[in-house]
Structure formats: structure tokens, C-alpha cells
Design an enzyme around this catalytic site. Structure first.
Site, PDB file in Angstrom:
ATOM      1  N   HIS A 137       0.837  -1.221   0.000  1.00  0.00           N
ATOM      2  CA  HIS A 137       0.000   0.000   0.000  1.00  0.00           C
ATOM      3  C   HIS A 137       0.866   1.263   0.000  1.00  0.00           C
ATOM      4  O   HIS A 137       0.536   2.251   0.650  1.00  0.00           O
ATOM      5  CB  HIS A 137      -0.952   0.019   1.205  1.00  0.00           C
ATOM      6  N   ASN A 165     -10.407  -2.538   2.543  1.00  0.00           N
ATOM      7  CA  ASN A 165     -10.094  -2.547   1.110  1.00  0.00           C
ATOM      8  C   ASN A 165     -11.353  -2.224   0.320  1.00  0.00           C
ATOM      9  O   ASN A 165     -12.434  -2.114   0.894  1.00  0.00           O
ATOM     10  CB  ASN A 165      -9.591  -3.943   0.688  1.00  0.00           C
TER      11      ASN A 165
END
Ligand code: NDP
Length: 481
Positions: A55, A127
Site C-alpha cells: 500500500h 479494502n
């Protein structure tokens, strides 16, 4: 001289020049005593913190959540009480790419929210998909290694990705999502968010429930096809730009806050293991209930301070919310705060973006870059009226577990199978066009030159397990009979 402020060094001393280093005559060597030059060069060398291992590429914005429904029968958490408004910061990201990588890659998107509640920070690190590739954190670093770069040539490698996926059948549901058009959202504003894990909620009477969070975009779902995304590679920051521009123009994106709630006792016999991160709870069993909305309404003023240094950790749970036995969640409870201690430093929670709005009365103190002044007494228990814990705040998070200490897969529930839910997605949810795109996206990915013919056979088998039409479509597309 105009009335511009005078440049200073970081100690506030007036800078001797914005242009010239101190030298021996106009053409001579430079001097060690030019502290201003040395501070500039040394600080520049230290401008980066290590990028996140996963990420790494992302953007974010500030906002507010408003709760419109009464769910006090399920949780006593202050931020979820009817009428409550809670400030938040949301960071979106891709998973595998490095800082600077394109926003429009086919990848799940991170959807990490920090709620600054009156009871301390509550972080929901989700997510844009309700599920994940694996269900045991033992496999997490291996999974990520397979999605990033090879050791020898430092290239990403689709053969390596399929090798991991086809040897990990629990990945089938998430890889199906990834290969549909939702694998490349048109913007962060046009995708849903999910808490993904199952969490514990408990009310003021100590009654317990299991909960899943769904954040439904109010902008509508919009995706890019592989071709559209490829054309956008000229702007690797497409999603950062989109969010920033929309908020700057007063076009504030919002999401509905929905939950699915399962009675505590129902988990044991539910047809799917409700703690398995590769599964959803079908809506016919547990419908979504809308309890509020949140809106993003303010851009960061400094990307590094507010986005790069933001640290989200699923272990930040307020009274009224607890962890579930989801093994992936349990792993993340450790790994997120641990990575922030390494990446940003042990006092990352003192930085303005991570600092709780609630009072901090912690007995942890000192360490690098500490600027919270610790007070005496510096230990507990003490007899001088220092802060004291109130265990009653957590009445309700207790539950019974028993068993042998063992390394094992989850015990299967009646309908647990790695293919049944991706099959439901293919059979009942995807349109004809979605299915055709799913097949062509898989074929495109598995047609990369590094994917071997033996691997292509394994890819076909993987999709055959979900549905024979899907397997056939992939086989045909890859030129295998
Ligand atoms: P439902 O028909 O009640 O729900 C289907 C869900 O799929 C909706 O949440 C829908 O939300 C979402 N969806 C629609 N199109 C797509 C797409 N192209 N890609 C991914 N998701 C899509 O059925 P069930 O609850 O029984 O679930 C059936 C399957 O749907 C599951 O096996 C799972 O694969 C998928 N799904 C289920 C979710 C759940 O929490 N139950 C959540 C998301 C997906 P929307 O159109 O608003 O996006």
C-alpha cells in the site's frame, strides 16, 4: 526589501543567502563552517521515510461520519451512537506498486479510515473488496513477495503470481474480483469500501454480536477497462488528482455506512465460517443495514505530514468494538503498529495526523522524537493519584475459547469450499458483459510472455474449478483446447 519573511534555518536563525554557499573567494572551495548549507544537504538526504512495503502509493482526505440510526442495542461505541458526528481521515491506495507507480493498475485498493473519536482513535483498515486472497497470516509475506518483484531481475512476474494463486485455492474469490472490471476503479470516489474482517460489537449490557462493515459509494460504481487504464498510464497520479480536484471544487464524495450483524451464538453453526476472510456473508442471510454516511470534505495541506506519515492499525479498537478470531485480523493486530514503529518511529502516535483527539494518559514515554511531556508518576500502580485503568469499559469483549494448541486450517463449516462464492458471483451477479471482460482480463494477464505453457494449464484448471464456462473461456483465449 519587501515585507517578505526572512528565510531561516531550522533553528530559526536568519539564512545568510538563498543562493550562495560560503567559499574561499568567489572561485574557491567551500567551507565546513557553512552550517546553513550543511543543514540543507543533510536534511535533504533524510527527506524520505521508508515507503510502506505494501500500500505504498496512495492519497487521502479528511472528512466526517454522521450516524443516523440507533444501533445502541448492538454496540456502545460512542462513534456509532445516533446523531454522532466523528471527524476522520481516509487513505486510499494500491497494494503492490511502489511510490510513484500508476494509480490505475489492476490491484485491490486500500480503504483505511481513522476515526478521531472521543474514546480514542478507531481505525478500520479495509479494502475496496469484502474479501482477501488468503486466510492465514502465515502466508502474507509470501503472497506479497509473489505480487511484487523477482529477486534476480527486479521485474514483476505474472508467472510468479499465478504460481502462488493456483497453489492457494483460497485466493479464487479475491482473484475473481480482481480480474473483473472492479479490479481497476475509475477513481477512488467511484468504488465501495469494506471493513472485510468480521469484528465483535458489544452493547452497554455486555451482549455480543459479530459485524461486517460495507461503505457503499454514493457516486456510483465506475471502472476502467484494461485498455482505458493503459491509455491513462501517462498520468500515474490519476486517482490522487481526481480526489484532490473534486474536493477542491466542493464536490465532496460520500459513502453510506452499512453493517451486517450476526448474533454472537449464530457463528458456530453458520453455513460458512464467518471469520474466514475469503468469504462474504450472503445478503439473504444477513442483509445490510444503513446506519449513517461519511463525506470527505477537506484535502490534506501537506502530503507527507498527513498521508505519508498516517499510520492506520486495526488494533485501535474503542470500547464497544473488539477483535474476532479471524486469523488474518489477528496477524494484522500485530503487523500494522509494528510497521509504523519501524517506518515512522516509535512515537508515530504523537504526530498530528495520528494524534488522538481524546486525552492521552499513557505510561509509555520518551523514545526518539518524543514531544509529549510525561508527568509523574511514571508507573502504575501508584498511590499518588496517577491515571488508573477502568476494566468495566471493556465488559462485553470477553468470550470463551478452548482447544488444543495446533497448526491447522480452520474447521470447515457445512458449505465451506473455496469455489462456491466466486461461483455465485459468476452465476448470479455478473452480467454477460462482466463475464466476457472477466475472461479477457484473465487471458490478458496470463498471456504475459513470462507465463509458461504449464502454468497456463494450471490457470485454466483454477478457473474450471469455479465454473466450466469460465474455464473454457480462459482456455480458448489462451489458445489451449
Ligand atoms: P447479492 O445479489 O445479495 O449481492 C451481490 C453483491 O455483489 C452486491 O453487494 C453487489 O453490490 C455486488 N456486485 C455487483 N456487481 C458486482 C461485480 N461486478 N463485482 C463484484 N461485486 C458485485 O448476493 P450475495 O450476498 O448472495 O453474494 C453473491 C456474491 O456476490 C458473493 O459470493 C460475492 O462474490 C459477491 N458479493 C457479496 C457481497 C456480500 O457481502 N454478500 C459483497 C460484494 C460482493 P453493488 O452492485 O452495489 O456493488
Amino acid at each position: 526589501m519587501t515585507n517578505r519573511p526572512i528565510t531561516t534555518d531550522d533553528a530559526g536563525l536568519p539564512a545568510p543567502s538563498d543562493e550562495h554557499s560560503l567559499s574561499v573567494g568567489p572561485n574557491g572551495p567551500l567551507l565546513m563552517q557553512d552550517h546553513y548549507l550543511i543543514q540543507k544537504m543533510a536534511h535533504f538526504n533524510r527527506e524520505r521515510v521508508p515507503e510502506r512495503v505494501v500500500h505504498a502509493k496512495g492519497g487521502g482526505a479528511h472528512g466526517v461520519m454522521r450516524i443516523t440510526e440507533d444501533v445502541s442495542q448492538f454496540t456502545k461505541a460512542g462513534l456509532f451512537q445516533k446523531g454522532k458526528e466523528t471527524p476522520l481521515f481516509l487513505r486510499f491506495s494500491t497494494v503492490a506498486g511502489e511510490l510513484g507507480s500508476p494509480d490505475t493498475a489492476r490491484d485491490p485498493r486500500g480503504f483505511a479510515i481513522k476515526f478521531y473519536t472521543e474514546e480514542g482513535n478507531y481505525d478500520l483498515v479495509g479494502n475496496n473488496t469484502p474479501i482477501f486472497f488468503i486466510r492465514d497470516p502465515q502466508k502474507f509475506s509470501d503472497f506479497i513477495h509473489s505480487q511484487k518483484r523477482r529477486a534476480d531481475n527486479h521485474l514483476r512476474d505474472n508467472n510468479m503470481q499465478w504460481d502462488f494463486w493456483t497453489l492457494s485455492p483460497e485466493s479464487a474469490h479475491q482473484v475473481t474480483f480482481l480480474m473483473t472490471d472492479r479490479g481497476i476503479p475509475a477513481s477512488w470516489r467511484h468504488m465501495h469500501g469494506f471493513g472485510s474482517h468480521t469484528f465483535l460489537w458489544y452493547n452497554a449490557g455486555g451482549q455480543k454480536f459479530w459485524v461486517k462493515y460495507h461503505f457503499r459509494t454514493e457516486q456510483g460504481i465506475k471502472n476502467y477497462t484494461g485498455e482505458e487504464a493503459a491509455a491513462l498510464l501517462v498520468d500515474p497520479d490519476h486517482h490522487i488528482r481526481d480526489l484532490h480536484t473534486a474536493i477542491e471544487a466542493g464536490d465532496h464524495p460520500s459513502w453510506k455506512v452499512n453493517v451486517q450483524i450476526m448474533p454472537f451464538e449464530a457463528a458456530a453453526d453458520y453455513r460458512f465460517n464467518p471469520f474466514d476472510l475469503t468469504k462474504v456473508w450472503p445478503h439473504e442471510d444477513y442483509p445490510e443495514i444503513t446506519i449513517g454516511t461519511f463525506t470527505l470534505n477537506r484535502n490534506p495541506r501537506n502530503y507527507f505530514a498527513e498521508v505519508e506519515q498516517a499510520g492506520f492499525e486495526p488494533s485501535n479498537l474503542v470500547p464497544g468494538i473488539g477483535a474476532s478470531p479471524d486469523k488474518m485480523l489477528q496477524g494484522r493486530l500485530f503487523s500494522y503498529p509494528d510497521t509504523h514503529r519501524y517506518r515512522i518511529g516509535p512515537n508515530y502516535l504523537q504526530l498530528p495526523i495520528n494524534q488522538p483527539r481524546a486525552a492521552v494518559n499513557s505510561y509509555n514515554f520518551d523514545g526518539p522524537m518524543s514531544y509529549r511531556n510525561s508527568q509523574d508518576p511514571v508507573y502504575a500502580p501508584n498511590s499518588v493519584n496517577g491515571p488508573a485503568a477502568d476494566p468495566a469499559l471493556y465488559d462485553g469483549e470477553n468470550y470463551q475459547v478452548a482447544g488444543e494448541i495446533i497448526r491447522s486450517a480452520y474447521t470447515k463449516h457445512a458449505e465451506d469450499d473455496d469455489y462456491v462464492q466466486p461461483r455465485a458471483l459468476w452465476e448470479n451477479v455478473l452480467s454477460e458483459t462482466d463475464r466476457a471482460h472477466l475472461v479477457s482480463n484473465i487471458v490478458g494477464h496470463a498471456s504475459a510472455p513470462e507465463v509458461t505453457s504449464e502454468m497456463k494449464q494450471r490457470v485454466v484448471e483454477y478457473w474450471n474449478n469455479i465454473h466450466k464456462d469460465l474455464g473454457q473461456g480462459v482456455s480458448h483465449g489462451l489458445g489451449l483446447s
